[in-house]
Design a protein around this motif. Structure first.
Motif, PDB file in Angstrom:
ATOM      1  N   ALA A  71      -6.675   2.157  -7.822  1.00 20.32           N
ATOM      2  CA  ALA A  71      -6.391   0.720  -7.353  1.00 20.32           C
ATOM      3  C   ALA A  71      -5.932   0.668  -5.903  1.00 20.32           C
ATOM      4  O   ALA A  71      -4.965   1.538  -5.764  1.00 20.32           O
ATOM      5  CB  ALA A  71      -5.323   0.089  -8.512  1.00 20.32           C
ATOM      6  N   GLY A  72      -6.574   0.015  -5.001  1.00 26.17           N
ATOM      7  CA  GLY A  72      -6.229   0.135  -3.777  1.00 26.17           C
ATOM      8  C   GLY A  72      -5.471  -0.859  -3.061  1.00 26.17           C
ATOM      9  O   GLY A  72      -5.397  -2.103  -3.798  1.00 26.17           O
ATOM     10  N   ALA A  94      -0.109  -1.332 -11.389  1.00 31.36           N
ATOM     11  CA  ALA A  94      -1.401  -0.544 -11.569  1.00 31.36           C
ATOM     12  C   ALA A  94      -1.179   0.583 -12.486  1.00 31.36           C
ATOM     13  O   ALA A  94      -2.094   0.741 -13.399  1.00 31.36           O
ATOM     14  CB  ALA A  94      -1.634   0.184 -10.261  1.00 31.36           C
ATOM     15  N   ARG A  95      -0.261   1.235 -12.608  1.00 28.75           N
ATOM     16  CA  ARG A  95      -0.108   2.487 -13.571  1.00 28.75           C
ATOM     17  C   ARG A  95       0.197   1.779 -15.110  1.00 28.75           C
ATOM     18  O   ARG A  95      -0.178   2.515 -15.797  1.00 28.75           O
ATOM     19  CB  ARG A  95       1.217   3.166 -13.106  1.00 28.75           C
ATOM     20  CG  ARG A  95       1.063   4.136 -12.095  1.00 28.75           C
ATOM     21  CD  ARG A  95       2.029   5.081 -11.886  1.00 28.75           C
ATOM     22  NE  ARG A  95       1.970   5.952 -10.767  1.00 28.75           N
ATOM     23  CZ  ARG A  95       2.474   5.822  -9.535  1.00 28.75           C
ATOM     24  NH1 ARG A  95       3.547   4.728  -9.260  1.00 28.75           N
ATOM     25  NH2 ARG A  95       2.122   6.641  -8.578  1.00 28.75           N
ATOM     26  N   CYS A 100      -4.573   4.607 -11.249  1.00 28.36           N
ATOM     27  CA  CYS A 100      -3.960   5.539 -10.243  1.00 28.36           C
ATOM     28  C   CYS A 100      -3.925   4.631  -8.668  1.00 28.36           C
ATOM     29  O   CYS A 100      -5.064   4.348  -8.428  1.00 28.36           O
ATOM     30  CB  CYS A 100      -4.681   6.821  -9.994  1.00 28.36           C
ATOM     31  SG  CYS A 100      -3.700   7.875  -8.474  1.00 28.36           S
ATOM     32  N   PRO A 101      -2.695   4.244  -8.385  1.00 27.19           N
ATOM     33  CA  PRO A 101      -2.667   3.415  -7.045  1.00 27.19           C
ATOM     34  C   PRO A 101      -2.825   4.271  -5.760  1.00 27.19           C
ATOM     35  O   PRO A 101      -2.267   5.399  -5.817  1.00 27.19           O
ATOM     36  CB  PRO A 101      -1.427   2.859  -7.152  1.00 27.19           C
ATOM     37  CG  PRO A 101      -0.612   3.994  -8.009  1.00 27.19           C
ATOM     38  CD  PRO A 101      -1.249   4.510  -8.974  1.00 27.19           C
ATOM     39  N   ILE A 102      -3.443   3.748  -4.880  1.00 23.68           N
ATOM     40  CA  ILE A 102      -3.811   4.402  -3.630  1.00 23.68           C
ATOM     41  C   ILE A 102      -3.223   3.354  -2.721  1.00 23.68           C
ATOM     42  O   ILE A 102      -3.898   2.181  -2.477  1.00 23.68           O
ATOM     43  CB  ILE A 102      -5.219   4.842  -3.293  1.00 23.68           C
ATOM     44  CG1 ILE A 102      -5.555   5.827  -4.531  1.00 23.68           C
ATOM     45  CG2 ILE A 102      -5.279   5.251  -1.958  1.00 23.68           C
ATOM     46  CD1 ILE A 102      -7.181   6.079  -4.035  1.00 23.68           C
ATOM     47  N   VAL A 103      -2.158   3.571  -1.862  1.00 31.61           N
ATOM     48  CA  VAL A 103      -1.584   2.763  -0.960  1.00 31.61           C
ATOM     49  C   VAL A 103      -1.715   3.215   0.471  1.00 31.61           C
ATOM     50  O   VAL A 103      -1.257   4.324   0.441  1.00 31.61           O
ATOM     51  CB  VAL A 103      -0.262   2.206  -0.987  1.00 31.61           C
ATOM     52  CG1 VAL A 103       0.271   1.236  -0.161  1.00 31.61           C
ATOM     53  CG2 VAL A 103      -0.153   1.714  -2.605  1.00 31.61           C
ATOM     54  N   GLU A 126     -11.009   0.198  -8.310  1.00 30.90           N
ATOM     55  CA  GLU A 126     -11.363  -0.976  -8.942  1.00 30.90           C
ATOM     56  C   GLU A 126     -11.062  -2.519  -8.384  1.00 30.90           C
ATOM     57  O   GLU A 126     -11.821  -3.275  -8.605  1.00 30.90           O
ATOM     58  CB  GLU A 126     -10.499  -0.982 -10.193  1.00 30.90           C
ATOM     59  CG  GLU A 126     -10.700   0.178 -11.068  1.00 30.90           C
ATOM     60  CD  GLU A 126     -11.806   0.298 -11.703  1.00 30.90           C
ATOM     61  OE1 GLU A 126     -12.441  -0.841 -12.395  1.00 30.90           O
ATOM     62  OE2 GLU A 126     -12.531   1.461 -11.965  1.00 30.90           O
ATOM     63  N   PHE A 127     -10.111  -2.359  -7.545  1.00 26.95           N
ATOM     64  CA  PHE A 127     -10.017  -3.622  -6.554  1.00 26.95           C
ATOM     65  C   PHE A 127      -8.945  -3.456  -5.639  1.00 26.95           C
ATOM     66  O   PHE A 127      -8.584  -2.250  -5.539  1.00 26.95           O
ATOM     67  CB  PHE A 127      -9.029  -4.845  -7.523  1.00 26.95           C
ATOM     68  CG  PHE A 127      -8.021  -4.369  -8.226  1.00 26.95           C
ATOM     69  CD1 PHE A 127      -6.642  -4.184  -7.826  1.00 26.95           C
ATOM     70  CD2 PHE A 127      -7.916  -3.700  -9.621  1.00 26.95           C
ATOM     71  CE1 PHE A 127      -5.556  -3.451  -8.285  1.00 26.95           C
ATOM     72  CE2 PHE A 127      -6.946  -3.151 -10.396  1.00 26.95           C
ATOM     73  CZ  PHE A 127      -5.662  -3.209  -9.550  1.00 26.95           C
TER      74      PHE A 127
END
Length: 342
Positions: A71-72, A94-95, A100-103, A126-127
């Protein structure tokens, strides 16, 4: 079913696949496995999407029934509570969804924003949540070309759904309180400072300020607005010039456009100057626990970061928001706090 292919809706797919619209939404958003939807049902929905030319299908990612699990999100920086809070709540949600969040922080640089979006798209997130950019359209288009949903946070856009703070309403309420601190005066000196004149949040807050003055029957000068950026040292230099223009006096009422603008004010008036500030009417469109304990009664706007992220995910979950011509904007109310009581 006999109309133009691009007009197929989620309900058309549900009818063709002999299932519910909620099941179709979960399949088309790539979340069918999370809800134990049978693979044959997902295959049936995707086959119907292909036949009907459903415009919101997630292209190869969904057609393969595979997910990246990523998830971005992009934000300008982590320097204040607002963006740090957005990031934290995005990661939590997201979790919670098994992702797995990517910021990525972009430092408000348009080139860095686009390159970061391109990298996240290449990793098949994913989004993507897009926060704190001046104009999100280029980022939204990159995502759409890759059939990746994007949601704008903290700014409205015409190319994707948006969840934003109701900046105008909160700024108007804060300015009314500032004016009330100077009762019976129509000649007081007012200064709004910080931000960018082309930034939507700044524009809406400025409009809120003007509406409050108009509602009180008071004029507000055009030179009462100083859009001196977001970095405290630069803001401090701009404020020193403002005070010099006033022969060393500070304005009677001050509206800091963000917590970094308030930091710039404190840099501009070190030492004994803080004592003078305690007698001024001050508002800050942002909030920080430390700022809330300053020895002065500052009016703060505490933006609802959890509400913004929740609204963003609700927009994401409604597949119809990604049909051609939709892209709704949801406004989330900001709370008003006061000094030590914040």
């Amino acid at each position: 079913m006999t109309g133009p292919r691009q007009r197929a809706t989620i309900y058309d797919l549900a009818k063709a696949a002999k299932t519910s619209s909620s099941t179709v939404s979960l399949v088309m958003s790539g979340r069918w496995q999370d809800y134990r939807i049978r693979p044959e049902t997902a295959e049936r929905v995707l086959a119907a999407a292909g036949r009907l030319g459903y415009t919101a299908n997630l292209k190869a990612r969904s057609l393969r029934l595979k997910r990246s699990g990523l998830a971005g999100m992009i934000v300008p920086h982590y320097r204040n509570r607002f963006f740090a809070g957005l990031t934290e709540h995005f990661e939590i949600e997201a979790r919670r969804r098994g992702l797995c969040p990517i910021v990525v922080s972009t430092q408000r640089d348009p080139a860095t924003e686009l390159s970061s979006v391109a990298s996240l798209v290449a990793h098949e997130v994913e989004f993507l949540f897009v926060a704190g950019v001046r104009d999100p359209r280029a980022a939204n288009r990159l995502c759409r070309e890759a059939s990746i949903p994007s949601i704008n946070i903290d700014l409205p856009g015409t190319e994707a759904p948006s969840a934003i703070s109701d900046n105008r309403a909160a700024a108007e309420e804060m300015t009314r309180e500032l004016i009330a601190k100077l009762p019976g005066r129509s000649d007081f000196d007012f200064l709004f400072f910080g931000g960018d004149a082309l930034d939507n949040s700044t524009i809406e807050r400025m409009e809120g300020v003007r509406r409050a003055f108009a509602g009180a029957g008071l004029p507000v000068r055009d030179d009462a607005f100083n859009y001196c950026g977001y970095r405290p040292p630069e803001i401090a230099e701009a404020l020193k010039a403002e005070f010099a223009r006033r022969d060393g006096r500070m304005p009677d009422a001050i509206f800091a456009n963000g917590i970094t603008a308030l930091e710039g004010l404190f840099l501009a008036v070190p030492g004994v100057g803080l004592g003078e500030l305690s007698h001024k009417a001050i508002a800050c469109y942002d909030w920080d626990p430390f700022a809330g304990n300053l020895p002065m009664n500052i009016i703060f706007a505490r933006q609802d970061v959890e509400g913004l992220i929740a609204a963003g995910f609700r927009l994401l979950d409604d597949e119809e928001n990604f049909q051609v011509g939709r892209n709704p904007t949801v406004r989330v109310k900001a709370g008003i706090r006061h000094g030590r009581s914040a």
